[in-house]
Design an enzyme around this catalytic site. Sequence first.
Site, mmCIF file in Angstrom:
data_model
loop_
_atom_site.group_PDB
_atom_site.id
_atom_site.type_symbol
_atom_site.label_atom_id
_atom_site.label_comp_id
_atom_site.label_asym_id
_atom_site.label_seq_id
_atom_site.Cartn_x
_atom_site.Cartn_y
_atom_site.Cartn_z
ATOM 1 N N ASP A 65 -12.293 -3.465 7.467
ATOM 2 C CA ASP A 65 -12.333 -4.529 6.465
ATOM 3 C C ASP A 65 -10.944 -5.033 6.087
ATOM 4 O OD1 ASP A 65 -15.089 -4.485 6.379
ATOM 5 O OD2 ASP A 65 -15.167 -3.038 4.739
ATOM 6 N N GLU A 66 -9.999 -4.948 7.014
ATOM 7 C CA GLU A 66 -8.636 -5.403 6.749
ATOM 8 C C GLU A 66 -8.220 -6.525 7.689
ATOM 9 O OE1 GLU A 66 -6.780 -4.445 4.290
ATOM 10 O OE2 GLU A 66 -7.963 -2.772 3.548
#
Length: 298
Positions: free
Chosen positions: A242-243
Amino acid sequence: METQHADQPPTDPSRSPAPTHWVLSLSCPDRPGIVHAVAGLLAEHGGNITESQQFGDQVSGLFFMRVQVESAASREELTAALEALAPRFEMAWRLDVVGRPVRTLVLVSRAAHCLHDLLFRQREEGLPVEIVGVVGNHTDLAGLAEFYGVPFHHMPVTQATKADAEARLLTLVRELDVELVVLARYMQILSDDLCRALEGKVINIHHSFLPSFKGARPYAQAHDRGVKLIGATAHYVTADLDEGPIIEQDVERVDHTKSVADMVRLGQDVERRALARAVRWHAEHRILLNGHRTIVFR
């Protein structure tokens, strides 16, 4: 004065090659002369520019450009010219036909809203993708895929079968000549190896403003914190969970009267909107990577 002989067929202007509408996207270190060189190249090949956007990033020192151009030149001619120009500017570039449907594979679990929205937009709203298959780790959405005439592939994932399932997925990507993979609320974490193998080709929709409210039950977390805005983030998938580079975010205002169920319902609508925009912009070659960020020419 030149005359036309009776035994010669009349000149037919329609026999000249019809122009193709191309889209060229590029990035390179910023310096004077880039726009002039690109526009000149296109003009030399009979190009009529119909849309042009550019951005110079003072932080990274990079220049980004997206051009749509009508030209009767062939792909081979334009490619050869761009290959000759690119070393002069250390340029990375991509050339495609405007509106060509991008071959897309959608990965799902049990939630239907994002898959249904993409399939509907592809059929009715001109979303420039060709969804060539749906992969589900459950069979809940097989009927929805069948309704739209898209093959459904059941690939269950457990801790013991994860490596085999991802190997099958990569094989399917190659067999179907997939250009884009969309995680439409696919509730599985892709391995680092898979993320690297599909780098720049996977878009995920996350049900919050990253990095807030990660993990399970994000809307319950948001409700517990009394948030006034709920949102969704569409981003490219990388090995850092999720980066990945953010493409689009959308928001819906809420207040104390909204229950968790209300927030889930509103959140699903936000997810649909954000994901559809991200997929469209990717398919239209409007997104260029700038390190961990994106440049989006809307």
